[in-house]
Write an enzyme that holds these catalytic residues in place. Structure first.
Site, PDB file in Angstrom:
ATOM      1  N   ASP A  35     -10.088  15.251  11.089  1.00 44.86           N
ATOM      2  CA  ASP A  35     -10.626  14.214  11.987  1.00 44.86           C
ATOM      3  C   ASP A  35     -10.709  14.840  13.369  1.00 44.86           C
ATOM      4  O   ASP A  35     -10.791  16.066  13.468  1.00 44.86           O
ATOM      5  CB  ASP A  35      -9.774  12.936  11.922  1.00 44.86           C
ATOM      6  CG  ASP A  35     -10.587  11.699  12.282  1.00 44.86           C
ATOM      7  OD1 ASP A  35     -11.213  11.707  13.360  1.00 44.86           O
ATOM      8  OD2 ASP A  35     -10.606  10.719  11.519  1.00 44.86           O
ATOM      9  N   SER A  38     -13.053  19.757  11.774  1.00 43.15           N
ATOM     10  CA  SER A  38     -12.662  18.531  12.467  1.00 43.15           C
ATOM     11  C   SER A  38     -13.850  17.626  12.773  1.00 43.15           C
ATOM     12  O   SER A  38     -14.975  17.868  12.339  1.00 43.15           O
ATOM     13  CB  SER A  38     -11.954  18.889  13.775  1.00 43.15           C
ATOM     14  OG  SER A  38     -12.887  19.207  14.783  1.00 43.15           O
ATOM     15  N   HIS A  39     -13.584  16.583  13.536  1.00 39.23           N
ATOM     16  CA  HIS A  39     -14.650  15.728  14.070  1.00 39.23           C
ATOM     17  C   HIS A  39     -14.915  16.030  15.543  1.00 39.23           C
ATOM     18  O   HIS A  39     -15.534  15.233  16.227  1.00 39.23           O
ATOM     19  CB  HIS A  39     -14.318  14.247  13.873  1.00 39.23           C
ATOM     20  CG  HIS A  39     -14.328  13.817  12.435  1.00 39.23           C
ATOM     21  ND1 HIS A  39     -14.076  12.519  12.037  1.00 39.23           N
ATOM     22  CD2 HIS A  39     -14.564  14.510  11.286  1.00 39.23           C
ATOM     23  CE1 HIS A  39     -14.153  12.448  10.712  1.00 39.23           C
ATOM     24  NE2 HIS A  39     -14.443  13.639  10.238  1.00 39.23           N
ATOM     25  N   GLY A  40     -14.386  17.136  16.041  1.00 33.81           N
ATOM     26  CA  GLY A  40     -14.754  17.574  17.391  1.00 33.81           C
ATOM     27  C   GLY A  40     -13.779  17.180  18.477  1.00 33.81           C
ATOM     28  O   GLY A  40     -12.701  16.639  18.233  1.00 33.81           O
TER      29      GLY A  40
END
Ligand SMILES: *[C@@H]1O[C@H](CO)[C@@H](O)[C@H](O)[C@H]1NC(C)=O
Ligand SMILES: *[C@@H]1O[C@H](CO)[C@@H](O)[C@H](O)[C@H]1NC(C)=O
Ligand SMILES: *[C@@H]1O[C@H](CO)[C@@H](O)[C@H](O)[C@H]1NC(C)=O
Ligand SMILES: *[C@@H]1O[C@H](CO)[C@@H](O)[C@H](O)[C@H]1NC(C)=O
Ligand SMILES: *[C@@H]1O[C@H](CO)[C@@H](O)[C@H](O)[C@H]1NC(C)=O
Ligand SMILES: *[C@@H]1O[C@H](CO)[C@@H](O)[C@H](O)[C@H]1NC(C)=O
Ligand SMILES: *[C@@H]1O[C@H](CO)[C@@H](O)[C@H](O)[C@H]1NC(C)=O
Ligand SMILES: *[C@@H]1O[C@H](CO)[C@@H](O)[C@H](O)[C@H]1NC(C)=O
Length: 410
Positions: free
Chosen positions: A225, A247-249
């Site tokens: 995430d 990841s989601h940044g």
């Protein structure tokens, strides 16, 4: 009865300390070091006792020792303490126990194994904090209402440094900084990866909430995430030299979700970031629509990102979770001002075809002074040249030539 234990640390240092196998009377050595041993049952009481004991200025978990933590640990109010984790702190995956007993926060229904707070604390030592996440990933796949504990929560703390630590198998968020100031994380490796078909979900590397002056640097993150997320009232934050994978940044938000609340994220610099195999690179998201909250995102810089195989390399979404119609009717009340996306290079995944940057704001001037400079991100070659998409943004810097005339809606 006291027992003299000699621990050899590495080949060079010999530390002699007096410990007690039955942790009722932990005695510090002359140097103020209290060394914990594994009891074979729940080690949380001994760890709590040492942390609360002002004569133990250093609490050591020696290399080769695994403390089994079977009950929640409230270490708020800890003062002038060095927690030297050379071995492992492992949270027992007793899902029934934690479901009834973990600490809970109203904010996003979060729960936690361990609250560490107070003043002047160093947590380091080269060892490992292990959340035994696999049992939780598998449980969550069966029962999505299961609340999974955060691995480490820095709560109501001032002047805390967490460094040289491996954080593995976090059931959910890995680090939560809640009501803290002057908090530094350095040289942390995070790995939250499932070995079954059930993904390690919501395993944010860091979430920063109601906290000021936070540094996160020189770290490697492999998770599922956000790599780092700036939640409401995260101010004066430096994120530097991270390698994030899967990841989601690096995400501001989401903000402005809750009616009646005012969320601020201000003075953030994220620099020298390698972002690979990710859903997003640099992102800001804020809610719009009826019955949501409000806020301000101001002075945010994303600088020096090298991205590889990222779905959305550069994103502002100020209509987060809101339909276009609703966003036009009820624009976001979380204003976004003074944003820089500088020196971002690499490749997108092609998930958004040729689009490598998407700046989508609510109508009515809710985003201003958005700067985009030195962008060299390319989509997979089959999609041709990179495309830049924008709505309702006042653009500065090179952005005007990249994005052309920004579409205005609403
Ligand atoms: C943690 O312990 C402190 C006292 O040291 C207490 O004031 C606080 O309420 C406890 N917090 C929780 C969440 O149990
Ligand atoms: C912060 O904590 C460290 C380690 O506990 C200590 O050496 C330092 O003096 C503290 N800084 C301040 C400003 O109190
Ligand atoms: C980073 O932490 C690891 C242990 O996790 C340690 O071996 C290494 O020496 C640390 N690096 C620095 C620069 O302190
Ligand atoms: C960046 O962090 C890595 C550890 O992940 C470290 O080895 C390296 O020295 C750091 N680079 C700089 C410029 O500090
Ligand atoms: C990086 O993340 C991707 C996608 O989640 C994963 O397949 C890969 O194994 C990870 N790489 C490393 C070195 O862990
Ligand atoms: C954020 O800080 C502002 C200003 O201090 C305050 O009004 C607001 O309630 C805070 N919001 C949250 C979510 O804590
Ligand atoms: C903007 O934020 C940076 C930290 O990222 C800070 O150094 C700078 O002083 C801030 N600028 C203003 C005008 O507050
Ligand atoms: C751009 O970012 C890369 C990666 O962080 C860095 O190596 C390079 O020095 C930066 N270039 C400039 C002009 O700042």
């Amino acid at each position: 009865m006291h027992r003299l234990t000699t621990s050899i640390l590495g080949l060079l240092t010999a530390l002699v300390s007096v410990t007690d196998a039955a942790p009722s009377s932990l005695t510090p050595s002359a140097s103020g070091t209290c060394t914990l041993t594994a009891s074979g049952s729940d080690d949380a009481p001994a760890f709590l006792k040492a942390a609360a004991d002002s004569t133990c200025s250093t609490v050591t978990i020696p290399s080769g020792t695994t403390l089994s933590i079977q009950s929640k640990m409230n270490m708020t109010g800890t003062l002038n303490k060095h927690i030297n984790v050379q071995g492992t702190i492992k949270f027992n995956p007793d899902i029934d126990y934690w479901s009834d007993n973990a600490f809970s926060f109203d904010f996003q229904d979060q729960v936690a194994f361990w609250l560490l707070g107070g003043k002047n604390i160093v947590l380091d030592g080269g060892g490992t904090i292990d959340g035994s996440g696999q049992a939780w990933y598998d449980e969550f796949a069966k029962h999505s209402s299961t609340l999974r504990p955060i691995l480490l929560t820095i709560f109501q703390a001032t002047n805390v440094t967490v460094q040289n630590i491996h954080m593995i198998n976090g059931p959910e968020w890995i680090n939560f900084v809640n009501e803290g100031q002057d908090i530094t994380f350095r040289n942390i490796t995070i790995s939250a990866v499932s070995t079954s078909k059930n993904a390690a979900k919501n395993t944010d590397g860091w979430d920063i909430f109601r906290s000021d002056n936070v540094v996160i640097e020189d770290s490697n993150i492999n998770n599922g995430d956000d790599c780092v997320s700036f939640k409401p009232n995260a101010t004066n934050i430096l994120v530097s030299n991270l390698s994030c994978n899967g990841s989601h940044g690096i995400s501001v938000g989401s903000l402005g979700q809750y009616e009646g609340e005012y969320d601020i994220v201000q003075n953030v610099l994220a620099t020298n970031i390698r972002m690979s195999n990710a859903q997003n690179g640099a992102r800001i998201k804020a809610w719009a629509g009826k019955g949501v909250g409000s806020g301000l995102v101001k002075n945010i810089t994303f600088d020096g990102f090298v991205e590889t195989n990222v779905d959305n390399p550069i994103v502002i979404d100020q209509c987060y979770e809101t339909s276009a119609d609703d966003c036009a009717k009820y624009p976001s009340n979380t204003y976004i001002q003074d944003v820089w996306f500088n020196n971002i290079s690499g490749t997108s995944s092609g998930k958004e075809k040729a689009v490598v940057a998407s700046l989508s704001c609510s109508p009515d001037g809710r985003c201003s002074d958005v700067n985009v400079n030195d962008i060299n991100v390319t989509p997979p070659s089959k999609y041709g040249t990179p495309e830049f998409s924008c709505q309702n943004v006042q653009l500065s810097g090179d952005a005007a030539s990249l994005f052309g005339t920004c579409e205005t809606t609403g």
